[in-house]
Design a protein around this motif. Structure first.
Motif, PDB file in Angstrom:
ATOM      1  N   ILE A 245       0.729  16.204  -4.375  1.00  0.00           N
ATOM      2  CA  ILE A 245       2.011  15.660  -4.800  1.00  0.00           C
ATOM      3  C   ILE A 245       2.199  15.839  -6.293  1.00  0.00           C
ATOM      4  CG2 ILE A 245       3.320  13.537  -5.037  1.00  0.00           C
ATOM      5  CD1 ILE A 245       1.898  12.657  -2.452  1.00  0.00           C
TER       6      ILE A 245
ATOM      7  N   VAL B  39       7.881  15.664   1.870  1.00  0.00           N
ATOM      8  CA  VAL B  39       6.516  15.409   1.444  1.00  0.00           C
ATOM      9  C   VAL B  39       5.729  14.739   2.562  1.00  0.00           C
ATOM     10  CG1 VAL B  39       5.102  14.199  -0.221  1.00  0.00           C
ATOM     11  CG2 VAL B  39       7.279  15.158  -0.922  1.00  0.00           C
ATOM     12  N   GLY B  40       6.378  13.763   3.190  1.00  0.00           N
ATOM     13  CA  GLY B  40       5.706  13.048   4.266  1.00  0.00           C
ATOM     14  C   GLY B  40       5.262  13.991   5.359  1.00  0.00           C
TER      15      GLY B  40
ATOM     16  N   GLN C 289      17.898   3.218   5.270  1.00  0.00           N
ATOM     17  CA  GLN C 289      16.440   3.312   5.290  1.00  0.00           C
ATOM     18  C   GLN C 289      15.986   2.917   3.894  1.00  0.00           C
ATOM     19  OE1 GLN C 289      14.713   7.190   5.711  1.00  0.00           O
ATOM     20  NE2 GLN C 289      12.783   6.396   6.498  1.00  0.00           N
TER      21      GLN C 289
ATOM     22  N   ALA D 192       7.063  11.003  -5.143  1.00  0.00           N
ATOM     23  CA  ALA D 192       7.412  12.065  -4.195  1.00  0.00           C
ATOM     24  C   ALA D 192       8.615  11.660  -3.360  1.00  0.00           C
ATOM     25  CB  ALA D 192       6.230  12.362  -3.285  1.00  0.00           C
ATOM     26  N   TYR D 193       8.852  10.357  -3.251  1.00  0.00           N
ATOM     27  CA  TYR D 193       9.958   9.904  -2.425  1.00  0.00           C
ATOM     28  C   TYR D 193      11.247   9.690  -3.208  1.00  0.00           C
ATOM     29  CZ  TYR D 193       7.424   9.934   1.801  1.00  0.00           C
ATOM     30  OH  TYR D 193       6.767  10.391   2.903  1.00  0.00           O
TER      31      TYR D 193
ATOM     32  N   VAL E 165       0.855  -1.188   0.000  1.00  0.00           N
ATOM     33  CA  VAL E 165       0.000   0.000   0.000  1.00  0.00           C
ATOM     34  C   VAL E 165       0.886   1.232   0.000  1.00  0.00           C
ATOM     35  CG1 VAL E 165      -1.702   1.292   1.292  1.00  0.00           C
ATOM     36  CG2 VAL E 165      -1.813  -1.189   1.235  1.00  0.00           C
ATOM     37  N   GLY E 166       0.915   1.901  -1.128  1.00  0.00           N
ATOM     38  CA  GLY E 166       1.657   3.159  -1.207  1.00  0.00           C
ATOM     39  C   GLY E 166       3.145   2.978  -1.003  1.00  0.00           C
ATOM     40  N   ILE E 167       3.574   3.219   0.204  1.00  0.00           N
ATOM     41  CA  ILE E 167       4.990   3.133   0.508  1.00  0.00           C
ATOM     42  C   ILE E 167       5.177   2.489   1.864  1.00  0.00           C
ATOM     43  CG2 ILE E 167       6.124   4.958  -0.827  1.00  0.00           C
ATOM     44  CD1 ILE E 167       5.334   6.814   1.510  1.00  0.00           C
ATOM     45  N   ASP E 168       6.346   1.967   2.042  1.00  0.00           N
ATOM     46  CA  ASP E 168       6.708   1.378   3.327  1.00  0.00           C
ATOM     47  C   ASP E 168       8.233   1.462   3.406  1.00  0.00           C
ATOM     48  OD1 ASP E 168       6.558   0.187   5.739  1.00  0.00           O
ATOM     49  OD2 ASP E 168       5.981  -1.792   5.009  1.00  0.00           O
ATOM     50  N   PHE E 169       8.770   1.305   4.587  1.00  0.00           N
ATOM     51  CA  PHE E 169      10.222   1.269   4.639  1.00  0.00           C
ATOM     52  C   PHE E 169      10.698   0.374   5.760  1.00  0.00           C
ATOM     53  CE2 PHE E 169       9.375   4.724   7.619  1.00  0.00           C
ATOM     54  CZ  PHE E 169      10.260   4.459   8.645  1.00  0.00           C
TER      55      PHE E 169
ATOM     56  N   VAL F  57       3.041   4.735   8.136  1.00  0.00           N
ATOM     57  CA  VAL F  57       4.408   4.678   7.604  1.00  0.00           C
ATOM     58  C   VAL F  57       5.046   6.054   7.685  1.00  0.00           C
ATOM     59  CG1 VAL F  57       5.760   4.324   5.516  1.00  0.00           C
ATOM     60  CG2 VAL F  57       3.949   2.722   6.093  1.00  0.00           C
ATOM     61  N   LEU F  58       4.279   7.050   7.301  1.00  0.00           N
ATOM     62  CA  LEU F  58       4.818   8.412   7.344  1.00  0.00           C
ATOM     63  C   LEU F  58       5.175   8.800   8.767  1.00  0.00           C
ATOM     64  CD1 LEU F  58       2.445  10.295   4.885  1.00  0.00           C
ATOM     65  CD2 LEU F  58       4.651   9.239   4.432  1.00  0.00           C
TER      66      LEU F  58
ATOM     67  N   TRP G  16      13.261   2.132   1.289  1.00  0.00           N
ATOM     68  CA  TRP G  16      11.853   2.392   0.980  1.00  0.00           C
ATOM     69  C   TRP G  16      11.363   1.380  -0.032  1.00  0.00           C
ATOM     70  CZ3 TRP G  16       8.681   5.958   3.243  1.00  0.00           C
ATOM     71  CH2 TRP G  16       9.291   6.916   4.059  1.00  0.00           C
TER      72      TRP G  16
ATOM     73  N   THR H 208       1.762   8.776  -7.600  1.00  0.00           N
ATOM     74  CA  THR H 208       2.004  10.133  -7.109  1.00  0.00           C
ATOM     75  C   THR H 208       2.700  10.121  -5.751  1.00  0.00           C
ATOM     76  OG1 THR H 208      -0.254  10.073  -6.341  1.00  0.00           O
ATOM     77  CG2 THR H 208       0.192  11.326  -8.329  1.00  0.00           C
TER      78      THR H 208
ATOM     79  N   ARG I  93       6.089   6.774  11.138  1.00  0.00           N
ATOM     80  CA  ARG I  93       7.334   6.083  11.494  1.00  0.00           C
ATOM     81  C   ARG I  93       8.525   6.812  10.911  1.00  0.00           C
ATOM     82  NH1 ARG I  93       8.706   0.771   9.638  1.00  0.00           N
ATOM     83  NH2 ARG I  93       7.059   0.908   8.072  1.00  0.00           N
ATOM     84  N   ASP I  94       8.365   7.248   9.665  1.00  0.00           N
ATOM     85  CA  ASP I  94       9.446   7.958   8.993  1.00  0.00           C
ATOM     86  C   ASP I  94       9.762   9.249   9.723  1.00  0.00           C
ATOM     87  OD1 ASP I  94      11.269   8.670   6.925  1.00  0.00           O
ATOM     88  OD2 ASP I  94       9.737   9.981   6.091  1.00  0.00           O
TER      89      ASP I  94
ATOM     90  N   ILE J  73      -0.678   4.091   5.185  1.00  0.00           N
ATOM     91  CA  ILE J  73       0.319   5.021   4.653  1.00  0.00           C
ATOM     92  C   ILE J  73       0.702   6.053   5.695  1.00  0.00           C
ATOM     93  CG2 ILE J  73       0.668   6.868   2.974  1.00  0.00           C
ATOM     94  CD1 ILE J  73      -1.043   5.208   1.026  1.00  0.00           C
TER      95      ILE J  73
END
Lengths: 219, 602
Positions: free
Chosen positions: B198, B139-140, A73, A89-90, A54-58, B17-18, A75, A85, B20-21, B14
């Motif tokens: 974004i 962005v996050g 880190q 962005a990352y 889902v979207g992003i994770d890291f 995750v943000l 991603w 989108t 956590r980041d 999401i």
């Protein structure tokens, strides 16, 4: 390649005992195995079930390399178009990329060019990219030959690995190589900037001996 | 599986995750900050800099003298200073100590920090994407910000929409189901806004202003999206109030003809702003002395008289009030025999500040002599319609002023030829004679807006206090506190006012609620309100709503009562009953505030 041992068990993100922090992004079409690749590397685990990211994770992993503790880190991005989108962005924060395709999936290989363009567009100029053909354990279903991939990677200027998250082939090597080339870029960047920053005055000592070419990360 | 629900989970994932980041970045920033501090320290210790003069033959770092042949030092590749062999870092052995291999300690530390902090990367990246906003404003971060902004909104819906009478859409009719779906929708709105956000960022990466503007739009658009869904922005509310005002005003006028006048003065103050809490109470300069009627009630009887002379000059339209003096005033402080009186006069047609005139203060006397002339420029017809209010006050520097007595001189009855001084007995404070027409303005009032509506028993946004909602009916009485006027302000009144409500139902059950504080002058989009939940129609048949206005004081421990208002189904007549009979409609009331609190049932 310099010998190095990745140290496990330093996964806590709050750990501050490290020298650098690198941000790496894994991109590629959906279901090529990005998440599996990351899980194999970070947790040394593998599940054959497909769960779309889902979207992003890291994930965070600290390794020991060239006498330095490097915190990665990593991603993991969703391959699906609808998250594009968010994922793009990352790109900007990433120092290196792992561009992944599936050797049993022609489409995923054909999309490599597009992904490379995305990197060019959204990332910094010195973005380090490794092309990785995943699922090399499934050789009998292979549709993308190593030669074709190597040709493409030469054309794009990327280094190339074939790997398997399932059988743990070349996973660690891929990441370590990427870390190494980021380190190279880093020392290049430092050496280029240093004189400009400090206004070097050419002393007699400098001209006596030419600078030996740097071969490894100067960390 | 419900798609919208799935998407909500996606969003949540999401955002996790943000989050956590963000934590990771916070830790990293702290590490970098400490690193840079250390670098500063190293730099400070390495004393020689470009700016400072120093002899060529010392080490730039440790200032040790350098020899001509032995230990002559060499130039650092980084900073071009001559450095002794001890202050070099890097280079494995003396044999290979070429200039390119080593740096002086400071250059090394600087380089090290750039490596370790990842600054090299940011510098490189800045070549392509010039650093626009804060380096760490990723962005996050933006997404999290916009999310938290939205989540605040969605968790606390700001105000009930007054003109929406549909029970599902109105706040009181929030069913569990509609609540969840609206939350889902709001999060979806977030996603819509932030994905477009974004998109825009990536399209206009080099445009700072665009970037910032985009961020603004995220907040805005999400808020707007939310607004259209469920709630109303401030302007909408104002608009809606205006919309309803016409309706309810006319109906109130209509009712008030039939019912007794008690507690209703419809329309009189409708032009006041919404946040009129306390704004009409007294005048700025000496509000303490004007409306200090509460104190005068309990004060000893007023004695003494005031000697005044009036003179009007037709040519100059000038009224001269000659204050000669007072006699036999009471002591402001009877024990200490203290009295510092002065005379204050108003020419009352209105209580405008402009008409106030004061004499000087005479100290320690109960028979002050002023012989001061106070003047007004006023046309004769206007003068005839006015009343002169002359009051005597005790002034002390720090404490509040003490009322000593006053007299009212209706100028209508004054013959303009009579210019000799006359003695007027002082009396205790009283409202002006009906001719003065200022009585209405004196009255303290509480303006409220009421609605009865169905309520959701499991509503998570219930703001009631200490209530057992479940066991009773399913109606909710919403009381919006629109404002209060002419509150008995005192010198140390904090003007942070809140209202406690107590609803006594027919079976003797009481329900309590307390509003948020309304500060003076704050144009709050979220007017304080009282909510009474779990009411049944039967119970409401002859209920009594008592509302007490309290002054929330910061200095003292106990809050101070300012007045109470009462809505009694048996007494007030039709409008209040109409509220109870026609649910989901807003009705405005202006209730007189009574200082007596004993009527309150707890």
């Amino acid at each position: 390649m310099a010998s190095a041992t990745a140290t496990y068990g330093q996964k806590e993100s709050s750990d501050q005992n490290f020298d650098y922090m690198f941000k790496i992004l894994i991109i590629g079409n959906s279901s090529v195995g990005k998440t599996s690749f990351l899980f194999r590397y970070a947790d040394d685990s593998f599940t054959p079930a497909f769960v779309s990211t889902v979207g992003i994770d890291f994930k965070v992993k600290t390794i020991y390399r060239n006498d330095k503790r490097i915190k990665l880190q990593i991603w993991d991005t969703a391959g699906q178009e609808r998250y594009r989108t968010i994922t793009t962005a990352y790109y900007r924060g990433a120092m290196g990329f792992i561009l992944m395709y599936d050797i049993t999936n022609e489409d995923s290989f054909n999309a490599v060019q597009d992904w490379a363009t995305q990197i060019k567009t959204y990332s910094w100029d010195n973005a380090q990219v490794l092309l990785v053909g995943n699922k090399c354990d499934m050789d009998d279903e292979r549709v993308v030959s190593g030669d074709r991939a190597r040709q493409l990677s030469d054309h794009l200027g990327f280094e190339f690995f074939e790997a398997s998250a399932k059988d743990n082939i070349n996973v660690k090597q891929t990441f370590e190589r990427l870390v190494d080339i980021i380190c190279e870029k880093m020392s290049d960047s430092l050496d280029n900037v240093d004189p400009a920053v400090t206004g070097v005055k050419q002393g007699p000592q400098l001209t006596e001996q030419p600078t030996p070419p740097r071969q490894d990360c100067a960390c | 599986m419900d798609l919208s629900l799935l998407q909500t989970l996606e969003r949540q994932k999401i955002l996790q995750v943000l989050q956590r980041d963000k934590m990771l970045r916070t830790i990293e920033e702290e590490r970098i900050r400490r690193m840079k501090q250390d670098l500063q320290e190293t730099r400070r210790r390495g004393a020689k800099t470009f700016s400072r003069q120093y002899s060529e033959r010392t080490c730039a770092r440790c200032q040790r003298p350098l020899g001509k042949f032995w230990n002559s030092g060499s130039v650092c590749h980084g900073c071009s200073h001559r450095i002794c062999s001890r202050c070099r870092v890097g280079g494995t052995s003396p044999a290979t100590m070429s200039a390119a291999e080593w740096r002086c300690t400071v250059c090394h530390a600087y380089r090290d920090v750039r490596v370790r902090s990842g600054e090299w990367f940011l510098e490189e990246r800045a070549k392509k994407f010039p650093i626009t906003t804060g380096r760490h404003d990723t962005v996050g971060e933006k997404l999290l910000k916009s999310y938290s902004m939205l989540s605040n909104i969605s968790i606390v819906p700001p105000t009930p929409p007054p003109y929406l009478d549909c029970p599902i859409l109105s706040r009181s009719g929030d069913s569990c189901l509609s609540h969840t779906t609206f939350f889902t929708k709001s999060v979806e709105d977030l996603m819509v806004s932030f994905t477009s956000h974004i998109k825009k960022i990536s399209k206009s990466q080099n445009d700072v202003r665009g970037d910032q503007a985009e961020r603004l739009t995220v907040g805005k658009s999400s808020a707007i999206a939310y607004t259209t869904q469920k709630s109303l922005s401030d302007t909408d509310i104002n608009k809606s109030l205006h919309l309803t005002r016409g309706h309810s005003l006319s109906s109130l006028l209509h009712w008030s003809k039939e019912s007794d006048q008690e507690g209703l003065s419809p329309g009189a103050e409708e032009d006041l702003p919404l946040s009129a809490f306390g704004t009409c109470s007294g005048n700025r300069g000496s509000s303490s002395s004007i409306t200090d009627c509460g104190a005068s009630d309990s004060s000893p009887s007023v004695t003494g008289e005031l000697e005044l002379a009036l003179d009007y000059h037709n040519i100059t339209s000038c009224l001269q009030v000659t204050v000669n003096g007072c006699r036999n005033l009471r002591y402001a402080d009877a024990k200490k025999k203290k009295c510092n009186p002065y005379v204050k006069i108003y020419l009352e047609r209105d209580r405008a500040q402009a008409s106030k005139r004061k004499t000087s203060v005479k100290r320690n006397t109960t028979n002050p002599v002023y012989n001061e002339v106070l003047q007004y420029q006023i046309e004769r017809p206007l003068l005839c319609a006015s009343t002169l209010r002359a009051s005597v006050w005790h002034s002390s520097n720090l404490k509040r002023k003490v009322f000593l007595g006053e007299t009212l001189i209706p100028l209508e009855a004054w013959s303009f030829q009579e210019t000799t001084s006359a003695r007027y007995p002082l009396c205790s404070k009283r409202p002006m004679s009906p001719e003065g027409g200022a009585v209405e303005q004196e009255k303290a009032e509480l303006r409220v807006r009421l609605k009865l509506g169905p309520t959701c028993q499991t509503s998570s946004i219930s703001q009631t206090h200490g209530l057992d909602i479940a066991s009773h009916g399913n109606h909710r009485l919403t009381v919006i506190i629109k404002g209060a006027k002419n509150l008995p302000m005192r010198a140390n009144t904090s003007q942070n006012i809140y209202v406690k409500g107590c609803l006594t139902l027919s079976r003797g059950r009481t329900v309590g609620s307390s509003s948020s504080t309304l500060r003076k002058g704050s144009c709050s989009s979220d007017p304080p309100q009282l909510l009474f939940d779990g009411l049944s129609r039967a119970e409401l048949a002859d209920c009594v709503l008592v509302m007490d206005v309290w002054d929330h004081t910061h200095l003292t421990l106990t809050d101070r009562p300012l007045g109470g208002a009462r809505l009694d189904a048996n007494k007030i007549g039709l409008p209040w009953l109409t509220v109870l009979r026609t649910p989901n409609k807003w009705y405005d009331f202006s209730l007189p505030l009574v200082a007596n609190f004993n009527s309150r049932r707890t």
